[in-house]
Design a protein around this motif. Sequence first.
Motif, mmCIF file in Angstrom:
data_model
loop_
_atom_site.group_PDB
_atom_site.id
_atom_site.type_symbol
_atom_site.label_atom_id
_atom_site.label_comp_id
_atom_site.label_asym_id
_atom_site.label_seq_id
_atom_site.Cartn_x
_atom_site.Cartn_y
_atom_site.Cartn_z
ATOM 1 N N SER A 182 0.768 -1.129 -0.153
ATOM 2 C CA SER A 182 0.068 0.170 0.033
ATOM 3 C C SER A 182 0.707 1.243 -0.035
ATOM 4 O O SER A 182 0.529 2.334 -0.833
ATOM 5 C CB SER A 182 -0.881 0.042 0.999
ATOM 6 O OG SER A 182 -0.239 -0.118 2.268
ATOM 7 N N ASN B 1 -6.893 -7.432 4.258
ATOM 8 C CA ASN B 1 -6.796 -7.121 2.694
ATOM 9 C C ASN B 1 -5.674 -8.217 2.401
ATOM 10 O O ASN B 1 -4.586 -8.365 3.021
ATOM 11 C CB ASN B 1 -6.429 -5.850 2.619
ATOM 12 C CG ASN B 1 -7.619 -5.054 2.737
ATOM 13 O OD1 ASN B 1 -8.636 -5.384 2.675
ATOM 14 N ND2 ASN B 1 -7.299 -3.679 2.680
ATOM 15 N N GLU C 210 10.526 3.388 6.349
ATOM 16 C CA GLU C 210 10.198 1.979 6.537
ATOM 17 C C GLU C 210 11.113 1.667 7.581
ATOM 18 O O GLU C 210 12.325 1.836 7.509
ATOM 19 C CB GLU C 210 10.478 1.268 5.165
ATOM 20 C CG GLU C 210 10.434 -0.448 5.217
ATOM 21 C CD GLU C 210 9.390 -0.975 6.085
ATOM 22 O OE1 GLU C 210 8.347 -0.752 5.520
ATOM 23 O OE2 GLU C 210 9.383 -1.739 6.986
ATOM 24 N N HIS D 143 2.410 -16.382 -1.340
ATOM 25 C CA HIS D 143 1.755 -15.176 -1.753
ATOM 26 C C HIS D 143 1.321 -15.143 -3.239
ATOM 27 O O HIS D 143 2.200 -14.677 -4.134
ATOM 28 C CB HIS D 143 2.684 -14.039 -1.607
ATOM 29 C CG HIS D 143 2.504 -13.151 -0.187
ATOM 30 N ND1 HIS D 143 3.060 -13.933 0.753
ATOM 31 C CD2 HIS D 143 2.103 -11.897 0.210
ATOM 32 C CE1 HIS D 143 2.681 -12.883 1.955
ATOM 33 N NE2 HIS D 143 2.108 -11.971 1.365
HETATM 34 C C1 FAD Z 1 1.270 -15.542 5.589
HETATM 35 C C2 FAD Z 1 0.914 -14.508 4.580
HETATM 36 C C3 FAD Z 1 0.273 -14.926 3.503
HETATM 37 C C4 FAD Z 1 -0.361 -14.114 2.559
HETATM 38 N N1 FAD Z 1 -0.768 -14.739 1.345
HETATM 39 C C5 FAD Z 1 -1.218 -13.841 0.461
HETATM 40 C C6 FAD Z 1 -1.734 -14.286 -0.926
HETATM 41 O O1 FAD Z 1 -1.395 -15.193 -1.222
HETATM 42 N N2 FAD Z 1 -2.096 -13.226 -1.660
HETATM 43 C C7 FAD Z 1 -2.265 -11.983 -1.433
HETATM 44 O O2 FAD Z 1 -2.514 -11.185 -2.365
HETATM 45 N N3 FAD Z 1 -1.960 -11.421 -0.345
HETATM 46 C C8 FAD Z 1 -1.368 -12.275 0.585
HETATM 47 N N4 FAD Z 1 -1.178 -11.635 2.043
HETATM 48 C C9 FAD Z 1 -1.455 -10.672 2.446
HETATM 49 C C10 FAD Z 1 -0.303 -9.490 1.839
HETATM 50 O O3 FAD Z 1 0.927 -9.881 2.511
HETATM 51 C C11 FAD Z 1 -1.042 -8.039 2.382
HETATM 52 O O4 FAD Z 1 -2.129 -7.841 2.010
HETATM 53 C C12 FAD Z 1 0.001 -6.880 1.873
HETATM 54 O O5 FAD Z 1 1.198 -7.347 2.089
HETATM 55 C C13 FAD Z 1 -0.462 -5.680 2.690
HETATM 56 O O6 FAD Z 1 0.246 -4.740 2.416
HETATM 57 P P1 FAD Z 1 0.258 -3.149 3.234
HETATM 58 O O7 FAD Z 1 1.118 -2.358 2.520
HETATM 59 O O8 FAD Z 1 -1.018 -2.836 3.567
HETATM 60 O O9 FAD Z 1 1.025 -3.776 4.589
HETATM 61 P P2 FAD Z 1 2.219 -4.614 5.078
HETATM 62 O O10 FAD Z 1 2.567 -5.422 3.721
HETATM 63 O O11 FAD Z 1 2.122 -5.090 6.387
HETATM 64 O O12 FAD Z 1 3.487 -3.549 4.815
HETATM 65 C C14 FAD Z 1 3.453 -2.323 5.902
HETATM 66 C C15 FAD Z 1 4.782 -1.917 6.026
HETATM 67 O O13 FAD Z 1 4.925 -0.751 7.073
HETATM 68 C C16 FAD Z 1 6.102 -1.119 7.932
HETATM 69 N N5 FAD Z 1 5.830 -0.345 9.059
HETATM 70 C C17 FAD Z 1 4.880 -0.741 10.148
HETATM 71 N N6 FAD Z 1 5.134 0.036 11.043
HETATM 72 C C18 FAD Z 1 5.924 0.932 10.904
HETATM 73 C C19 FAD Z 1 6.349 2.303 11.649
HETATM 74 N N7 FAD Z 1 5.963 2.495 12.687
HETATM 75 N N8 FAD Z 1 7.435 2.739 10.983
HETATM 76 C C20 FAD Z 1 8.056 2.409 9.735
HETATM 77 N N9 FAD Z 1 7.314 1.376 8.901
HETATM 78 C C21 FAD Z 1 6.291 0.781 9.732
HETATM 79 C C22 FAD Z 1 6.339 -2.604 7.927
HETATM 80 O O14 FAD Z 1 7.699 -2.958 8.167
HETATM 81 C C23 FAD Z 1 5.838 -2.935 6.647
HETATM 82 O O15 FAD Z 1 6.869 -2.997 5.670
HETATM 83 C C24 FAD Z 1 -0.598 -12.879 2.836
HETATM 84 C C25 FAD Z 1 -0.088 -12.362 4.234
HETATM 85 C C26 FAD Z 1 0.491 -13.353 4.946
HETATM 86 C C27 FAD Z 1 0.974 -12.649 6.426
#
Ligand code: FAD
Length: 477
Positions: free
Chosen positions: A12, A432, A31, A55
């Motif tokens: 995201s 999500n 990050e 994933h």
């Molecule tokens: C085991 C597993 C299997 C999955 N399988 C699938 C799949 O098959 N297909 C699919 O589409 N999705 C899958 N997902 C879901 C997918 O991983 C997430 O939907 C996606 O990564 C979410 O993106 P995001 O940017 O919202 O959050 P995240 O990926 O959680 O990214 C958030 C980022 O913010 C950083 N952060 C957090 N707090 C702070 C802070 N205070 N300061 C600075 N940085 C910070 C974190 O380190 C991270 O890098 C899976 C998830 C898991 C856990």
Amino acid sequence: MEPVVVIGAGPSGLAAAYELATHSTPVVLLEQLPQVGGLSRTLQKDGARFDVGPHRFFTKNTEVFDLWKNLLQEDLLSVPRLTRIFYNKKFFYYPLAPMNALFGVGPLEAGQIFLSYFSNRVKERFSPTQPVSFEDWVVSQFGRRLFEIFFKTYTEKVWGIPCTQIGADWAGQRIKGLSLWTAFVNSVFKPQGNKIKSLVDEFVFPRLGAGMFYETMARHIEQHGGKILLGRTVTGFRHEGDRIRSVVARNGDGSTEEIEGSAFLTSAPLTENVMGFLPQAPPEVMTAAQGLRYRSHVGVDLIVEGNPFPDNWIYVHSREVNLARVANYRNFSAAMAPDERRTPITVEYFCFPGDAIMSRSDEELVELAKTEMHRMKVMKPDQVLSGFVLRNEKAYPVIELGYETHMNVLRRYIGQFRNFQPIGRCGMFRYNNQDHAIVTGLLAARNLLGSKYDVWSVNIEAEYHESGEVPPLNQSH
Ligand SMILES: Cc1cc2nc3c(=O)[nH]c(=O)nc-3n(C[C@H](O)[C@H](O)[C@H](O)COP(=O)(O)OP(=O)(O)OC[C@H]3O[C@@H](n4cnc5c(N)ncnc54)[C@H](O)[C@@H]3O)c2cc1C
């Protein structure tokens, strides 16, 4: 001009920064980890590549699909899906294939499954009920017998709470549109143009792991003038009136810096964000933030000799072992394996911080994974050549009954800040997948470029995961 500050370089945050950088808007992405990709990152160890569990890339949103395709080009592979359930010492195809399930459970059990399904349908016809919990929802779609065999144990392993405590809307998100009858009809007749996600038997995937897409995106951001600062943990949001002024970020060496911005998009966990507001949020808001929980993911990453099983991943429903799923990255892309002879796999455990699994040492977890895989007869302990453990504490927002009450308090509070938008999975406390996380980032960025999207409405119908469409990227009215 002050930059837009984006927190978190997961799907995201990267999508938001990508959109802003592409439109020449100054952006700084902070990050905490030393690499990009968030939960969708790929780790490299001894020549092997590991994702954070399996994933698969799957979307019904053409814009997201085009983004994957345009950035990865020939590195976006098409992967055949083979996923099975391990239950009662046997393997069952998932999605369920009737003959396989019938032979697997035996005709007597199969008869009971259908009896329980049809008696439930009759009951629902004469006195319909509104499902409240995950258990109610699955029983209404599949009957109690199938719920107990194929849904209860796995779901409780993943979430760590009884299925009666998990909200029905989570089931709606994951498996909506799939009922026992649909599964049966689909596997017998294999209709064309099938719209049900659980039954899709192919997906796309980056050649070098999920993280390859996000690393490519990060390069694009930097080439377009965006800044990505790794190893920066945001610990506070300083606010004044209806605006956030700056974030406080802790660097790897323990020092802190304050970064001012014109707007703030954050994918860090919603609860942590709110608890870090300066001045502090009112007590009822802090209490609401403490009322929401996340489930942790512990991946035991192993390099094993040979290729132990043909599946992309296996769901493990058996109670005899703690592991919930095992992923095989060679079966996603051969390029993730170090060579022809060795295969990277992740044995997955789900837990709460501090519980019996989380408190084990890495060595103990590697041993546990070896023993449990052996007990399942999937591979022998001496096939394991090396192993390490990857822990992600906030991996799954727990959609338990009553969570909406806390969410309403938090949303009301953050809604008063005009230049603050939560995005993504933990940022919005939404279950999500990648494509949804990407859409929330794109839309939040477009709001800063003059559009008016309601980012909360992405996925709000609980429509997408297993059936309907991702909402088109239309503006809200
Ligand atoms: C085991 C597993 C299997 C999955 N399988 C699938 C799949 O098959 N297909 C699919 O589409 N999705 C899958 N997902 C879901 C997918 O991983 C997430 O939907 C996606 O990564 C979410 O993106 P995001 O940017 O919202 O959050 P995240 O990926 O959680 O990214 C958030 C980022 O913010 C950083 N952060 C957090 N707090 C702070 C802070 N205070 N300061 C600075 N940085 C910070 C974190 O380190 C991270 O890098 C899976 C998830 C898991 C856990």
